[in-house]
Design a protein around this motif. Structure first.
Motif, PDB file in Angstrom:
ATOM      1  N   HIS A 234     -54.345  42.669  86.772  1.00 56.04           N
ATOM      2  CA  HIS A 234     -53.175  41.809  86.804  1.00 56.04           C
ATOM      3  C   HIS A 234     -53.154  40.767  87.942  1.00 56.04           C
ATOM      4  O   HIS A 234     -53.406  41.395  89.031  1.00 56.04           O
ATOM      5  N   VAL A 235     -52.947  39.703  87.772  1.00 52.74           N
ATOM      6  CA  VAL A 235     -52.579  38.901  89.011  1.00 52.74           C
ATOM      7  C   VAL A 235     -51.275  38.278  88.941  1.00 52.74           C
ATOM      8  O   VAL A 235     -50.637  38.028  88.031  1.00 52.74           O
ATOM      9  N   ASN A 236     -50.743  37.876  90.154  1.00 54.94           N
ATOM     10  CA  ASN A 236     -49.422  37.256  90.259  1.00 54.94           C
ATOM     11  C   ASN A 236     -49.576  35.909  91.032  1.00 54.94           C
ATOM     12  O   ASN A 236     -48.637  35.355  91.680  1.00 54.94           O
ATOM     13  N   TRP A 237     -50.651  35.387  90.869  1.00 51.51           N
ATOM     14  CA  TRP A 237     -50.790  34.000  91.535  1.00 51.51           C
ATOM     15  C   TRP A 237     -50.013  32.954  90.666  1.00 51.51           C
ATOM     16  O   TRP A 237     -50.030  33.100  89.564  1.00 51.51           O
ATOM     17  N   ASP A 238     -49.874  31.816  91.414  1.00 48.91           N
ATOM     18  CA  ASP A 238     -49.432  30.572  90.596  1.00 48.91           C
ATOM     19  C   ASP A 238     -50.853  29.910  90.324  1.00 48.91           C
ATOM     20  O   ASP A 238     -51.850  30.195  90.858  1.00 48.91           O
ATOM     21  N   VAL A 239     -50.706  28.893  89.426  1.00 51.65           N
ATOM     22  CA  VAL A 239     -51.883  27.984  89.042  1.00 51.65           C
ATOM     23  C   VAL A 239     -52.789  27.637  90.288  1.00 51.65           C
ATOM     24  O   VAL A 239     -53.854  27.398  90.345  1.00 51.65           O
ATOM     25  N   ALA A 240     -51.747  26.932  91.211  1.00 51.18           N
ATOM     26  CA  ALA A 240     -52.506  26.434  92.539  1.00 51.18           C
ATOM     27  C   ALA A 240     -53.223  27.314  93.321  1.00 51.18           C
ATOM     28  O   ALA A 240     -54.561  27.213  93.722  1.00 51.18           O
ATOM     29  N   ALA A 241     -52.804  28.728  93.357  1.00 54.21           N
ATOM     30  CA  ALA A 241     -53.371  29.679  94.192  1.00 54.21           C
ATOM     31  C   ALA A 241     -54.596  30.120  93.221  1.00 54.21           C
ATOM     32  O   ALA A 241     -55.663  30.536  93.867  1.00 54.21           O
TER      33      ALA A 241
END
Length: 606
Positions: A234-241
């Motif tokens: 699972h990732v919790n990045w936003d699209v930019a990251a």
């Protein structure tokens, strides 16, 4: 380092693929293409240039809606930049996209020719499609298992079979693939950046496992036909990251991409265990006729040249000089037809280096350029080009471009020495083995991050810092120093350790950090004596050595020990250490690592 994506589901596949390729374009932007099931067959649209060019073609094609397809954005390694060499590649029943390098593609091409089968492109990837098709008689899994026994090298494949509508198969070895399945369909790609729009949960396809993607599920099996359930992440990045692959900065991401970049640069140029430049048209006759070499470049590329000079002179006994490109054209240099001028540039557009290249050609010298960008000005105007295959480098501070430039120079040095009969074939092959081993060594040194992050906390408040070393270590010190000053704004200088007593040691006072490289056995004792000199004057010493030396603990504040390796190859591993020091110090100072002040990625003006 291409970008690949596959989708099958209930959405418009063409839109999913093209949008995904936009996110993956940092991995390659020479050309792009998609293939999809439509009109009762597989249709392909591809285009030289950026993904935007492909999107225009897709829009103009006005084909019927599709719900299953694969897409690719290319960083060319085999074959020039053209529509024909663009992916996807189709042969027979197989349509394929590929990230990686098939090392034995020439041998396979010759085998297929005996069966009357010939590629239309110049790529190793089409050969892979041909091999899979050669084994295909209706069972995709069986064909893939047979094919990968013959394919040598790194690969991530996404494949569609003409008689298997709405299904995608994938397999990998070395090159990355991540996948997820949602209510909208199944999607697989070379980077999470293309998936995050649809899900933050994903799995990494295990190596040598086959994934079968349908709109409802992804089934993964091993080579024994057993179903495997890879762990979900699972990732919790936003699209930019996510565009940074989950890394905080592009620079850190690019530091971690170095093993793959090195493999992509080295592997295509090894034939029978020897460096081979026949694909580049660099003949042995050219090397035999070369009596002198001038390397000219700017910044980091020039520092790679400093390492190259030491190695080439040591192995060939041919004189080599390294010239700053911005000074070269104004120094009235001595050039003739027996001089080979090597220009080095990541972008291939560096204005000063381009001017130096043109001056060399005007004076009758042959020119060889080491560049990372296909079709760049320096590449177009050079007599010969050695392309590095680092993929796009976005951070201003160069990392992977530097190490692949080193690898190109090492390959050149080994071939040059072999042709000049200064080393035997056996010795050349031994050097190549050691060079290939550096890929794993660099991957191992990436695990030093926690140790170096802690050390960098001690550097963040420094106003001045010095690097010292001898021989290859001095050449590397120059690169370490520029990397640090670029992104941390700490005043930093590199000095040949033996020159300290000729003025520089007056700048050493209490608590001034000194980074000392002592990896070369033949001058180790001398360098250590210089370390004692700065230590006795209050310097805080960070000492970098090989694994095979005993270090007095009182000699330094921090000791970074490189893995065991031959001394000639330490620049690859040590470069990662110095990149980490610069990176983590900049982070500790809360600076913008990727976009340091006053600097641009490509310097296109004098």
């Amino acid at each position: 380092m291409c970008g690949i994506i596959g989708f099958t589901g209930i959405l418009d596949a063409k839109e999913v693929l093209t949008e995904g390729l936009k996110e993956l374009e940092y991995r390659g932007y020479d050309s792009a293409g998609i293939s999809f099931f439509g009109e009762n067959k597989i249709l392909t649209i591809k285009s030289e240039g950026k993904v935007a060019c492909l999107c225009e073609k897709v829009k103009a094609a006005d084909t019927e809606e599709a719900t299953c397809g694969i897409g690719h954005t290319r960083w060319a390694t085999h074959g020039g930049v053209s529509d024909t060499n663009s992916h996807p590649h189709t042969f027979g029943q197989v349509t394929l996209i590929h990230n990686g390098i098939i090392e034995n593609y020439k041998e396979l091409e010759e085998e297929l020719a005996k069966k009357g089968k010939y590629p239309v492109s110049q790529t190793d990837s089409e050969i892979a499609a041909m091999v899979i098709d050669d084994y295909y008689v209706g069972n995709p899994v069986k064909a893939l298992k047979s094919a990968i026994k013959k394919l040598q090298g790194a690969y991530a494949f996404c494949i569609m079979f003409a008689d298997q509508p709405e299904v995608i198969y994938a397999i990998r070895n070395g090159s990355p693939l991540v996948a997820t399945s949602t209510v909208e369909g199944s999607i697989i790609a070379s980077d999470m950046v293309a998936l995050i729009k649809y899900s933050k949960d994903y799995f990494v396809l295990p190596e040598h496992h086959i994934a079968r993607l349908t709109k409802d599920e992804i089934i993964v099996t091993n080579m024994e036909h057993q179903v495997v359930t890879p762990p979900m992440l699972h990732v919790n990045w936003d699209v930019a990251a996510a565009r940074k692959g989950g890394y905080e900065y592009f620079m850190l991401k690019e530091i971690h991409e170095q093993p793959e970049a090195l493999r992509n640069t080295i592997a295509p140029r090894i034939v029978n265990g020897l460096p081979d430049f026949s694909e580049e048209g660099i003949s042995d006759e050219l090397l035999r006729n070369t009596k002198r070499i001038v390397i000219t470049a700017c910044g980091t590329a020039m520092h790679a040249g400093l390492v190259g000079r030491i190695l080439i002179e040591k192995l060939t006994r041919i004189p080599v000089s390294v010239e700053i490109a911005s000074e070269f054209r104004y120094a009235n240099p001595i050039l003739d037809e027996n001089t080979l001028v090597i220009t080095i540039s990541q972008s291939g557009e560096t204005a000063d280096t381009l001017a130096a290249l043109r001056l060399a050609k005007e004076n009758g010298s042959m020119t060889l350029s080491i560049v990372n960008v296909k079709g760049s000005s320096i590449a177009r105007e050079s007599d010969f080009v050695l392309y590095t295959h680092a993929g796009p480098e976005i951070a201003v501070a160069s990392t992977k471009a530097y190490t692949v430039q080193l690898s190109a120079l090492y390959l050149f040095a080994f071939r040059f020495a072999f042709v000049k009969e200064k080393i035997s074939q056996q010795k050349a092959q031994e050097y190549i083995t050691l060079l290939e081993d550096t890929i794993d060594t660099v991957a191992y040194v990436l695990s030093y991050d926690t140790q170096i992050e802690a050390i960098s906390q001690r550097l963040k408040s420094a106003d001045d810092l010095f690097f010292i070393g001898r021989g290859l270590d001095y050449a590397l010190s120059c690169e370490g120093s520029i990397k640090l000053k670029e992104i941390t704004y700490i005043h930093s200088e590199a000095y040949a350790a033996g020159e300290l007593k000729h003025g520089t040691i007056s700048l050493i006072t209490d608590n001034v950090p000194v980074i000392a490289l002592a990896t070369q056995a033949d001058v180790y004792a001398k360098t250590i004596s210089n370390v004692r000199e700065v230590r006795s004057r209050g310097a805080k010493v960070i000492l970098i050595t090989n694994a095979d030396v005993q270090v007095d603990a009182s000699l330094c504040d921090h000791h970074i020990m490189l893995p065991p390796m031959e001394a000639e190859f330490t620049p690859f591993a040590a470069a990662v250490v110095l990149q980490y020091i610069a990176y983590y110090t900049a982070v500790a100072r809360e600076l913008n690592v990727d976009q340091p002040r006053n600097l641009a990625k490509s310097v296109t003006v004098e």
